[in-house]
Design a protein around this motif. Structure first.
Motif, short mmCIF file in Angstrom:
data_model
loop_
_atom_site.label_atom_id
_atom_site.label_comp_id
_atom_site.label_asym_id
_atom_site.label_seq_id
_atom_site.Cartn_x
_atom_site.Cartn_y
_atom_site.Cartn_z
N PHE A 280 0.82 -1.21 0.00
CA PHE A 280 0.00 0.00 0.00
C PHE A 280 0.85 1.27 0.00
O PHE A 280 0.45 2.28 -0.55
CB PHE A 280 -0.95 0.01 1.20
N GLU A 281 2.02 1.20 0.61
CA GLU A 281 2.89 2.38 0.66
C GLU A 281 3.21 2.87 -0.75
O GLU A 281 3.09 4.06 -1.05
CB GLU A 281 4.18 2.07 1.40
N VAL A 282 3.58 1.96 -1.64
CA VAL A 282 3.96 2.37 -2.98
C VAL A 282 2.73 2.77 -3.82
O VAL A 282 2.86 3.51 -4.79
CB VAL A 282 4.82 1.28 -3.67
N LEU A 283 1.54 2.33 -3.41
CA LEU A 283 0.32 2.74 -4.11
C LEU A 283 -0.14 4.14 -3.69
O LEU A 283 -0.60 4.91 -4.52
CB LEU A 283 -0.82 1.74 -3.84
N PHE A 284 -0.02 4.45 -2.39
CA PHE A 284 -0.66 5.66 -1.88
C PHE A 284 0.26 6.71 -1.27
O PHE A 284 -0.17 7.85 -1.09
CB PHE A 284 -1.72 5.27 -0.84
N ALA A 285 1.48 6.37 -0.94
CA ALA A 285 2.39 7.36 -0.35
C ALA A 285 3.28 7.95 -1.44
O ALA A 285 3.48 7.36 -2.50
CB ALA A 285 3.25 6.70 0.74
N ARG A 286 3.80 9.10 -1.15
CA ARG A 286 4.75 9.71 -2.09
C ARG A 286 6.05 8.94 -2.06
O ARG A 286 6.66 8.78 -1.01
CB ARG A 286 5.00 11.17 -1.73
N THR A 287 6.42 8.43 -3.24
CA THR A 287 7.67 7.69 -3.38
C THR A 287 8.34 8.13 -4.66
O THR A 287 7.72 8.75 -5.53
CB THR A 287 7.43 6.16 -3.42
N ASP A 288 9.59 7.80 -4.81
CA ASP A 288 10.36 8.17 -6.00
C ASP A 288 10.15 7.11 -7.07
O ASP A 288 10.87 6.11 -7.11
CB ASP A 288 11.84 8.29 -5.63
N TRP A 289 9.19 7.32 -7.95
CA TRP A 289 8.86 6.34 -8.96
C TRP A 289 9.94 6.20 -10.02
O TRP A 289 9.88 5.30 -10.85
CB TRP A 289 7.53 6.67 -9.63
N THR A 290 10.93 7.08 -10.02
CA THR A 290 12.04 6.93 -10.96
C THR A 290 13.06 5.92 -10.45
O THR A 290 13.87 5.42 -11.22
CB THR A 290 12.75 8.28 -11.22
N ASP A 291 13.03 5.62 -9.16
CA ASP A 291 13.91 4.60 -8.59
C ASP A 291 13.47 3.24 -9.14
O ASP A 291 12.30 2.86 -9.00
CB ASP A 291 13.79 4.63 -7.06
N PRO A 292 14.36 2.48 -9.76
CA PRO A 292 13.97 1.20 -10.37
C PRO A 292 13.33 0.21 -9.39
O PRO A 292 12.39 -0.51 -9.77
CB PRO A 292 15.28 0.63 -10.92
N ASP A 293 13.80 0.16 -8.16
CA ASP A 293 13.22 -0.75 -7.18
C ASP A 293 11.79 -0.35 -6.82
O ASP A 293 10.89 -1.19 -6.74
CB ASP A 293 14.08 -0.82 -5.91
#
Length: 173
Positions: free
Chosen positions: A130-143
């Protein structure tokens, strides 16, 4: 699941369909699973899935559920549009209160995948990112990009029928 909903402020979930199906949804008083449509004798609708996916749904016994997404950009819609199965897609906005009802399941991948298992809300809290779905993350990071790509395939499986009162809006897909 209640903690996840509150933490990320999830007010609604999504279902995509062909725009012309909205008439049938209104006439039937809501959204029906594929199995429910067949049991009601409803034949005037454009399914998103192809024959292979419908066979897989029946084999996995997930044709009894309405397939929903946490976000309004599930990767299956991209495939369906590319194949031309849906000409005018719309996203139906569904009240997130349905997530607290009985017999709702979740998957952390497309539900008719060979290795997909139905998860309770407690299991889904652990299995879906859920963190990667709803929190602000660096989507340019390959992982993170890989995590998001996997999490986007998660599904909510709602049994049989969603009353029209739970459909809060729609937007073009």
């Amino acid at each position: 699941m209640r903690e996840v909903i509150q933490k990320y402020g999830i007010q609604h979930v999504w279902h995509f369909t062909e725009k012309s199906n909205c008439r049938s949804i209104r006439e039937n008083g809501g959204l029906c699973s594929l199995r429910e449509l067949r049991q009601r004798g409803v034949t005037e609708f454009i399914p998103g899935g192809n024959e292979w996916s419908h066979d897989a749904d029946r084999y996995k016994d997930v044709d009894q559920y309405i397939h929903l997404a946490f976000l309004d950009n599930h990767p299956m819609l991209y495939c369906i549009k590319r194949e031309g199965r849906i000409k005018e897609p719309v996203w139906l906005q569904i009240d997130s209160s349905i997530l607290f009802e009985e017999n709702v399941f979740f998957t952390n991948k497309v539900s008719n995948a060979n290795d997909a298992i139905l998860l309770s809300s407690e299991e889904a809290r652990q299995a879906i990112d859920f963190e990667v779905l709803f929190a602000r993350t660096d989507w340019t990071d390959p992982d993170i990009k890989a995590r998001r790509k996997a999490a986007m395939k998660s599904e909510i499986l709602y049994p049989k029928f969603i009353h029209i009162s739970k459909i809060k809006g729609w937007k073009d897909g």
